[in-house]
Enzyme design. Structure first.
Site, mmCIF file in Angstrom:
data_model
loop_
_atom_site.group_PDB
_atom_site.id
_atom_site.type_symbol
_atom_site.label_atom_id
_atom_site.label_comp_id
_atom_site.label_asym_id
_atom_site.label_seq_id
_atom_site.Cartn_x
_atom_site.Cartn_y
_atom_site.Cartn_z
ATOM 1 N N SER A 19 0.811 -1.234 0.000
ATOM 2 C CA SER A 19 0.000 0.000 0.000
ATOM 3 C C SER A 19 0.839 1.277 0.000
ATOM 4 C CB SER A 19 -0.972 -0.007 1.182
ATOM 5 O OG SER A 19 -1.918 -1.036 1.005
ATOM 6 N N LYS A 68 -8.667 -5.501 11.724
ATOM 7 C CA LYS A 68 -9.847 -5.002 11.001
ATOM 8 C C LYS A 68 -11.138 -5.096 11.815
ATOM 9 C CE LYS A 68 -8.253 -5.730 6.241
ATOM 10 N NZ LYS A 68 -8.554 -6.317 4.928
ATOM 11 N N ASP A 104 -12.976 -2.924 1.001
ATOM 12 C CA ASP A 104 -12.680 -4.240 0.403
ATOM 13 C C ASP A 104 -13.888 -4.750 -0.390
ATOM 14 O OD1 ASP A 104 -10.072 -4.587 1.288
ATOM 15 O OD2 ASP A 104 -10.675 -5.556 3.164
ATOM 16 N N GLY A 129 -13.052 -20.134 2.741
ATOM 17 C CA GLY A 129 -12.618 -19.316 3.868
ATOM 18 C C GLY A 129 -13.777 -18.551 4.462
ATOM 19 N N GLY A 131 -13.019 -15.778 6.877
ATOM 20 C CA GLY A 131 -12.426 -14.666 7.628
ATOM 21 C C GLY A 131 -12.834 -13.324 7.038
ATOM 22 N N GLY A 132 -11.990 -12.310 7.250
ATOM 23 C CA GLY A 132 -12.303 -10.946 6.847
ATOM 24 C C GLY A 132 -12.507 -10.790 5.347
ATOM 25 N N ALA A 133 -11.624 -11.382 4.547
ATOM 26 C CA ALA A 133 -11.738 -11.227 3.093
ATOM 27 C C ALA A 133 -12.991 -11.937 2.590
ATOM 28 C CB ALA A 133 -10.489 -11.786 2.411
ATOM 29 N N ARG A 155 -13.400 -24.584 7.319
ATOM 30 C CA ARG A 155 -13.012 -25.744 8.133
ATOM 31 C C ARG A 155 -13.640 -25.638 9.522
ATOM 32 N NH1 ARG A 155 -6.546 -24.520 8.806
ATOM 33 N NH2 ARG A 155 -6.783 -22.501 9.844
ATOM 34 N N LEU A 232 -7.809 -14.339 -3.996
ATOM 35 C CA LEU A 232 -7.573 -13.017 -3.393
ATOM 36 C C LEU A 232 -6.122 -12.838 -2.952
ATOM 37 C CD1 LEU A 232 -10.839 -12.394 -1.331
ATOM 38 C CD2 LEU A 232 -10.423 -12.208 -3.779
ATOM 39 N N TYR A 234 -2.231 -12.360 -3.420
ATOM 40 C CA TYR A 234 -1.455 -11.737 -4.499
ATOM 41 C C TYR A 234 0.037 -11.859 -4.183
ATOM 42 C CZ TYR A 234 -1.918 -8.093 -1.008
ATOM 43 O OH TYR A 234 -1.942 -7.421 0.180
HETATM 44 P P1 NAP Z 1 -8.414 -14.250 7.975
HETATM 45 O O1 NAP Z 1 -9.413 -13.279 8.494
HETATM 46 O O2 NAP Z 1 -7.333 -14.760 8.863
HETATM 47 O O3 NAP Z 1 -9.264 -15.498 7.380
HETATM 48 C C1 NAP Z 1 -8.636 -16.565 6.735
HETATM 49 C C2 NAP Z 1 -9.640 -17.685 6.508
HETATM 50 O O4 NAP Z 1 -8.932 -18.766 5.876
HETATM 51 C C3 NAP Z 1 -10.246 -18.272 7.779
HETATM 52 O O5 NAP Z 1 -11.548 -18.708 7.512
HETATM 53 C C4 NAP Z 1 -9.337 -19.453 8.045
HETATM 54 O O6 NAP Z 1 -9.966 -20.483 8.782
HETATM 55 C C5 NAP Z 1 -9.093 -19.951 6.641
HETATM 56 N N1 NAP Z 1 -7.877 -20.755 6.558
HETATM 57 C C6 NAP Z 1 -6.638 -20.426 6.976
HETATM 58 N N2 NAP Z 1 -5.783 -21.428 6.693
HETATM 59 C C7 NAP Z 1 -6.516 -22.403 6.094
HETATM 60 C C8 NAP Z 1 -6.208 -23.694 5.584
HETATM 61 N N3 NAP Z 1 -4.969 -24.184 5.642
HETATM 62 N N4 NAP Z 1 -7.202 -24.422 5.052
HETATM 63 C C9 NAP Z 1 -8.463 -23.949 5.001
HETATM 64 N N5 NAP Z 1 -8.828 -22.732 5.473
HETATM 65 C C10 NAP Z 1 -7.854 -21.976 6.008
HETATM 66 O O7 NAP Z 1 -7.660 -13.637 6.705
HETATM 67 P P2 NAP Z 1 -8.264 -12.623 5.636
HETATM 68 O O8 NAP Z 1 -8.000 -11.232 6.071
HETATM 69 O O9 NAP Z 1 -9.650 -13.034 5.352
HETATM 70 O O10 NAP Z 1 -7.291 -12.883 4.383
HETATM 71 C C11 NAP Z 1 -7.367 -14.099 3.643
HETATM 72 C C12 NAP Z 1 -6.523 -13.958 2.388
HETATM 73 O O11 NAP Z 1 -7.068 -12.941 1.544
HETATM 74 C C13 NAP Z 1 -5.081 -13.517 2.663
HETATM 75 O O12 NAP Z 1 -4.229 -14.228 1.807
HETATM 76 C C14 NAP Z 1 -5.040 -12.054 2.308
HETATM 77 O O13 NAP Z 1 -3.782 -11.639 1.821
HETATM 78 C C15 NAP Z 1 -6.059 -12.015 1.179
HETATM 79 N N6 NAP Z 1 -6.676 -10.695 1.069
HETATM 80 C C16 NAP Z 1 -6.527 -10.039 -0.111
HETATM 81 C C17 NAP Z 1 -7.083 -8.784 -0.271
HETATM 82 C C18 NAP Z 1 -6.902 -8.086 -1.586
HETATM 83 O O14 NAP Z 1 -7.115 -6.862 -1.642
HETATM 84 N N7 NAP Z 1 -6.534 -8.783 -2.633
HETATM 85 C C19 NAP Z 1 -7.805 -8.172 0.769
HETATM 86 C C20 NAP Z 1 -7.940 -8.883 1.956
HETATM 87 C C21 NAP Z 1 -7.355 -10.137 2.099
HETATM 88 P P3 NAP Z 1 -9.888 -20.523 10.401
HETATM 89 O O15 NAP Z 1 -10.740 -19.384 10.858
HETATM 90 O O16 NAP Z 1 -10.418 -21.859 10.701
HETATM 91 O O17 NAP Z 1 -8.429 -20.315 10.746
#
Ligand code: NAP
Length: 294
Positions: A19, A68, A104, A129, A131-133, A155, A232, A234
């Site tokens: 960023s 977040k 987002d 997934g 989580g936040g994204a 999961r 998502l 990168y």
């Molecule tokens: P987060 O809030 O930590 O959520 C991650 C999710 O993935 C959770 O549901 C987690 O499950 C699950 N997970 C993690 N490891 C896993 C595995 N080995 N097998 C299956 N599920 C798994 O993270 P986030 O903020 O959502 O970000 C997720 C991804 O999106 C990241 O790579 C981030 O860089 C990317 N992202 C990209 C952008 C963009 O602008 N392109 C914006 C935001 C995020 P549990 O809850 O069970 O751990």
């Protein structure tokens, strides 16, 4: 608007964020003598860091992992997307009040719209997934009725259920073209229904950095040939999921455009200016090439 202002990125870690590169390029292109500064803030110091924003010469902030959701407790008001997703990635300051936004959601939708394969209309989607994204993706898909039905693979089924209750929040009953939402413990559970899926979104970190050799969906069989695989994640190179998808002839999109478009929307909120998209895109492309796989 020549006053020197600062926009902070608050998160932990922030050292590898892309960023600062593209937001500072945007500020230069706009001719604003402002600075976008990454600041590592540990969890316990987040309320103090947000309090300081009110008294400083800040124009606002980005909030990133892992703050977040927690940031919401320290803010004065939320926009609709932040309230519905329960997550904030952007803070603006209005007469000392801190307002939380979630860009987002629209960043995801803008990237998705650009990548939409011709003729793809209201398919079923698979979101990996919870989580936040995933919240941002699910909210965008439900708000715009982009999909006809949505399968969230988590999961932790309780977390998936919570996601569709919060973010889908009644939308499946309200208004025209409702979106059906469902939670699955594994993508294998819909093997027989893959033919209806036109969009797969990876919103897990699988495929990132040290996990570059891993994929959240090892078996890509059974999807239609126009199913868009949107990862998502990168980085300087395509993830294994995207490499597998390309090899299978499926259209792909990585997370860079979403990053660009969420950042452009945040910039517009802080400055009131039209984002200089090409300057931002060029800076982002240069910066991502400097990122080493972690
Ligand atoms: P987060 O809030 O930590 O959520 C991650 C999710 O993935 C959770 O549901 C987690 O499950 C699950 N997970 C993690 N490891 C896993 C595995 N080995 N097998 C299956 N599920 C798994 O993270 P986030 O903020 O959502 O970000 C997720 C991804 O999106 C990241 O790579 C981030 O860089 C990317 N992202 C990209 C952008 C963009 O602008 N392109 C914006 C935001 C995020 P549990 O809850 O069970 O751990």
């Amino acid at each position: 608007m020549d006053e020197r202002k600062v926009i902070y990125l608050l998160g932990d870690p922030v050292a590898h964020s892309l960023s600062p590169a593209f937001q500072n390029a945007a500020l230069r292109a706009l001719g604003l003598p402002w600075n976008y500064v990454a600041r590592r803030v540990v969890r316990e110091k987040l309320p103090a860091a947000l309090r300081e924003l009110r008294q400083s010469n800040a124009a606002g902030a980005n909030i990133t992992v892992p703050h977040k959701v927690a940031a919401i407790d320290s803010l004065d008001a939320l926009d609709t997307e932040a309230a519905i997703t329960g997550a904030v990635n952007t803070v603006t300051i209005d007469e000392g009040a801190l307002i939380g936004h979630n860009t987002d959601v629209d960043g995801f939708l803008a990237a998705l719209e650009e990548a939409r394969p011709e003729g793809l209309a209201r398919p079923a989607a698979l979101v990996l997934g919870a989580g936040g994204a995933a919240r941002a993706a699910v909210r965008g898909l439900v708000r715009e009725r982009w999909v006809e039905s949505l399968l969230v693979v988590s999961r932790s089924p309780e977390k998936g259920q919570r996601l569709i209750e919060i973010v889908g929040g009644g939308a499946e009953e309200a208004g025209p073209n409702p979106v059906r939402l469902e939670v699955l413990a594994s993508a294998d559970a819909i093997r027989s229904r893959r033919e209806s899926v036109g969009l797969v979104v990876n919103a897990t970190p699988v495929g990132m950095g040290r996990r570059a050799h891993e994929t959240p969906l090892p078996d890509l069989g059974g999807f239609r040939s126009d199913t868009l695989i949107f990862d998502l994640v990168y980085g300087p190179e395509p993830t294994r999921l995207l490499r597998d998808a390309s090899a299978a002839g499926l259209p792909t999109e990585d997370g860079l455009n979403m990053l660009l478009y969420q950042g452009a929307r945040s910039l517009a909120l802080w400055t009131g200016c039209k984002p200089p998209l090409e300057a931002m895109r060029e800076a982002l492309q240069r910066a991502v090439l400097r990122v080493e796989r972690r």
